[in-house]
Write a protein that holds these residues in place. Structure first.
Motif, PDB file in Angstrom:
ATOM      1  N   THR A   1      64.768  75.303  18.249  1.00 46.99           N
ATOM      2  CA  THR A   1      65.318  75.487  19.585  1.00 46.99           C
ATOM      3  C   THR A   1      66.523  74.552  19.694  1.00 46.99           C
TER       4      THR A   1
ATOM      5  N   GLN B   1      65.624  70.948  19.955  1.00 47.10           N
ATOM      6  CA  GLN B   1      65.286  70.273  18.708  1.00 47.10           C
ATOM      7  C   GLN B   1      66.540  69.821  17.986  1.00 47.10           C
TER       8      GLN B   1
ATOM      9  N   THR C   1      59.408  86.046  21.907  1.00 47.99           N
ATOM     10  CA  THR C   1      58.145  85.296  21.899  1.00 47.99           C
ATOM     11  C   THR C   1      57.886  84.767  20.493  1.00 47.99           C
TER      12      THR C   1
ATOM     13  N   TYR D   1      59.907  81.545  19.388  1.00 43.63           N
ATOM     14  CA  TYR D   1      59.464  80.254  19.921  1.00 43.63           C
ATOM     15  C   TYR D   1      58.142  79.820  19.316  1.00 43.63           C
ATOM     16  N   ILE D   2      57.283  80.793  19.083  1.00 43.49           N
ATOM     17  CA  ILE D   2      56.018  80.449  18.445  1.00 43.49           C
ATOM     18  C   ILE D   2      56.273  79.959  17.033  1.00 43.49           C
TER      19      ILE D   2
ATOM     20  N   ILE E   1      57.341  76.397  17.077  1.00 39.55           N
ATOM     21  CA  ILE E   1      56.182  75.530  17.278  1.00 39.55           C
ATOM     22  C   ILE E   1      55.421  75.412  15.975  1.00 39.55           C
TER      23      ILE E   1
ATOM     24  N   TYR F   1      57.281  73.307  13.384  1.00 41.38           N
ATOM     25  CA  TYR F   1      57.244  71.914  13.801  1.00 41.38           C
ATOM     26  C   TYR F   1      55.874  71.299  13.544  1.00 41.38           C
ATOM     27  N   SER F   2      54.840  72.021  13.897  1.00 45.38           N
ATOM     28  CA  SER F   2      53.512  71.419  13.761  1.00 45.38           C
ATOM     29  C   SER F   2      53.118  71.315  12.306  1.00 45.38           C
TER      30      SER F   2
ATOM     31  N   ASP G   1      44.202  68.481  16.824  1.00 41.69           N
ATOM     32  CA  ASP G   1      44.367  69.296  18.027  1.00 41.69           C
ATOM     33  C   ASP G   1      45.496  70.275  17.893  1.00 41.69           C
ATOM     34  N   VAL G   2      46.540  69.839  17.247  1.00 43.82           N
ATOM     35  CA  VAL G   2      47.728  70.691  17.126  1.00 43.82           C
ATOM     36  C   VAL G   2      47.387  72.017  16.491  1.00 43.82           C
TER      37      VAL G   2
ATOM     38  N   SER H   1      45.099  74.411  18.639  1.00 40.34           N
ATOM     39  CA  SER H   1      45.705  75.199  19.708  1.00 40.34           C
ATOM     40  C   SER H   1      46.659  76.239  19.163  1.00 40.34           C
ATOM     41  N   VAL H   2      47.320  75.906  18.075  1.00 43.68           N
ATOM     42  CA  VAL H   2      48.267  76.859  17.498  1.00 43.68           C
ATOM     43  C   VAL H   2      47.526  78.080  16.999  1.00 43.68           C
TER      44      VAL H   2
ATOM     45  N   THR I   1      47.121  81.392  19.052  1.00 45.20           N
ATOM     46  CA  THR I   1      48.156  82.424  19.160  1.00 45.20           C
ATOM     47  C   THR I   1      48.376  83.215  17.889  1.00 45.20           C
TER      48      THR I   1
ATOM     49  N   TYR J   1      52.953  86.175  25.002  1.00 46.05           N
ATOM     50  CA  TYR J   1      53.858  85.402  25.840  1.00 46.05           C
ATOM     51  C   TYR J   1      53.078  84.417  26.693  1.00 46.05           C
TER      52      TYR J   1
ATOM     53  N   GLU K   1      50.271  82.959  25.951  1.00 43.74           N
ATOM     54  CA  GLU K   1      49.861  81.832  25.112  1.00 43.74           C
ATOM     55  C   GLU K   1      51.052  80.925  24.838  1.00 43.74           C
ATOM     56  N   LEU K   2      52.221  81.533  24.635  1.00 45.26           N
ATOM     57  CA  LEU K   2      53.429  80.730  24.402  1.00 45.26           C
ATOM     58  C   LEU K   2      53.708  79.834  25.596  1.00 45.26           C
TER      59      LEU K   2
ATOM     60  N   LEU L   1      51.450  76.853  25.487  1.00 46.29           N
ATOM     61  CA  LEU L   1      51.839  75.876  24.471  1.00 46.29           C
ATOM     62  C   LEU L   1      53.119  75.157  24.860  1.00 46.29           C
TER      63      LEU L   1
ATOM     64  N   GLU M   1      51.297  70.837  24.821  1.00 45.66           N
ATOM     65  CA  GLU M   1      51.599  69.800  23.836  1.00 45.66           C
ATOM     66  C   GLU M   1      52.928  69.953  23.134  1.00 45.66           C
ATOM     67  N   PHE M   2      53.576  71.105  23.270  1.00 49.77           N
ATOM     68  CA  PHE M   2      54.866  71.259  22.597  1.00 49.77           C
ATOM     69  C   PHE M   2      56.007  71.241  23.584  1.00 49.77           C
TER      70      PHE M   2
ATOM     71  N   LEU N   1      59.574  70.241  22.687  1.00 45.95           N
ATOM     72  CA  LEU N   1      60.483  71.078  21.894  1.00 45.95           C
ATOM     73  C   LEU N   1      61.348  71.930  22.813  1.00 45.95           C
ATOM     74  N   PHE N   2      60.926  72.016  24.080  1.00 48.36           N
ATOM     75  CA  PHE N   2      61.593  72.948  24.974  1.00 48.36           C
ATOM     76  C   PHE N   2      62.332  72.251  26.122  1.00 48.36           C
TER      77      PHE N   2
END
Lengths: 278, 107
Positions: A46, A49, A155, A158-159, A162, A165-166, A178-179, A182-183, A186, B91, B93-94, B97, B101-102, B105-106
């Motif tokens: 992004t 970043q 969508t 951006y995912i 993430i 990055y993770s 945790d990272v 949660s990832v 999705t 979307y 879920e995005l 996030l 925790e992210f 980044l945004f």
């Protein structure tokens, strides 16, 4: 579908290039040192970043994000302020919701010109380009622009940012648990805490099969440090266990195999080891 | 290059956290009026979007970027048709996030 056309072969998702070769970076205080692997693929990011890694002020070569030298990036956003007045170059700003970045596209062939024709202000595009810093300003030299047709790509992008990055934060020894949990809600893949994944399973000494491979690296990295190589009598296994925070019994087997491979040798007694320097 | 006006990814529930701030979200269009569009957020809450008086033809999904006026309305600066085949769950879920925790980044 989206990623295969964007990425080069040694990309994040084919598990090539950087994933498995990320060494444990627990002992590197800054991310941009000799351990910084050359990653030539396309990194989804992004604009935020990009600005952040620029501000963290690496005087070293290029911008660094998460320990990866950032050159080619992929972005998704809205085109603004398109200026096509010059014949050979098109300038515009990309706004991806996290910030704005100036972009430049050289137009040399009719293919390039046609590509830029379809890009108007307010169009969502996928950009692939090269980050360049010029007179203190960061700019994107774009080599590919494609208007977005299916907006699930927005969508997805951006995912993907993430995810990328993770993945790299884990390999730097940060909180992985945790990272990745949660990832996983999705999308599949990329998690390492529960699965014996083919992707980067870092630092997990619970995960025996994969943990062993990283233990080797951790021990070697520790012994390769100048502070350790300078010590004539070698490093005691207790110290290694203490420094790496790994129980001694786990280390013993790994040390034996490292010795067998000729990567370390015992010095004053069978408990002291040094790295074999060639 | 500037990051001065980032827009937060929100769904219906997150909208209230960003009242007065720039947000972006995707809604499923239920109905439209002169100057406003009524839609369903990706987490099934109703959202009203006030925008420019001329409403161009809308597809099923609409992305709205603008200022959050209340916990269920947005004053749109830009909107983009997101087509008819868009996955709202992804979307959603995005949004979680990106506000969780992210967030760094945004925003």
């Amino acid at each position: 579908m989206f990623s295969s056309s964007q990425f080069e072969p040694n990309s994040a998702f084919s598990g090539g290039g950087f994933m498995s070769s990320q060494p444990s970076q627990a002992y590197e205080s800054s991310s941009s040192t000799a351990k910084n692997r050359e990653f030539q693929g396309l990194v989804p990011v992004t604009v935020k970043q990009i600005t952040e890694c620029f501000q963290s002020g690496s005087e070293k070569s290029g911008l660094v994000i998460n320990g990866i030298s950032l050159t080619n990036v992929s972005l998704v956003g809205l085109v603004c302020d398109k200026d096509g007045s010059k014949v050979t170059e098109v300038r515009f700003t990309l706004d991806d919701g996290t910030g704005r970045i100036d972009c430049k596209r050289w137009v040399n062939e009719s293919f390039d010109a046609r590509e830029m024709e379809s890009v108007r202000d307010g169009t969502y595009v996928r950009l692939n380009g090269h980050l360049k810093t010029f007179q203190g300003k960061t700019q994107l030299l774009v080599f590919s622009v494609r208007p977005i047709r299916d907006f699930n790509e927005v969508t997805f992008h951006y995912i993907e940012c993430i995810h990328f990055y993770s993945q790299n934060s884990e390999s730097q020894g940060q909180q992985a648990g945790d990272v990745t949990q949660s990832v996983n809600t999705t999308f599949q893949g990329g998690s390492n805490t529960n699965q014996a994944a083919p992707l980067n399973p870092v630092m997990s000494s619970q995960n025996d099969g994969n943990g062993r491979k990283n233990l080797d690296d951790m021990i070697l990295d520790y012994l390769k440090q100048p502070a350790c190589t300078a010590r004539q009598q070698g490093i005691h296994i207790d110290e290694i266990a203490q420094q790496l925070k790994i129980p001694k019994n786990k280390l013993e087997g790994v040390i034996q195999s490292l010795e067998g491979d000729g990567l370390i040798y015992s010095t004053i007694d069978e408990y002291h080891f040094k790295h074999v320097e060639l | 290059m500037d990051t001065s006006s980032p827009s937060a990814f929100v769904n219906g529930a997150l909208l209230r956290r960003y009242i007065g701030q720039k947000v972006r979200t995707v809604i499923q269009v239920i109905g439209s009026d002169t100057g406003s569009v009524i839609g369903k957020s990706t987490d099934d809450l109703q959202i009203v979007v006030r925008g420019p008086s001329t409403t161009p033809p809308l597809t099923t999904y609409l992305e709205v970027i603008g200022i959050a006026e209340s916990d269920n309305s947005i004053r749109a600066e830009t909107w983009t048709n997101f087509g008819n085949t868009f996955d709202p769950q992804n979307y959603n879920e995005l949004c979680k996030l990106a506000s969780g925790e992210f967030k760094h980044l945004f925003i």
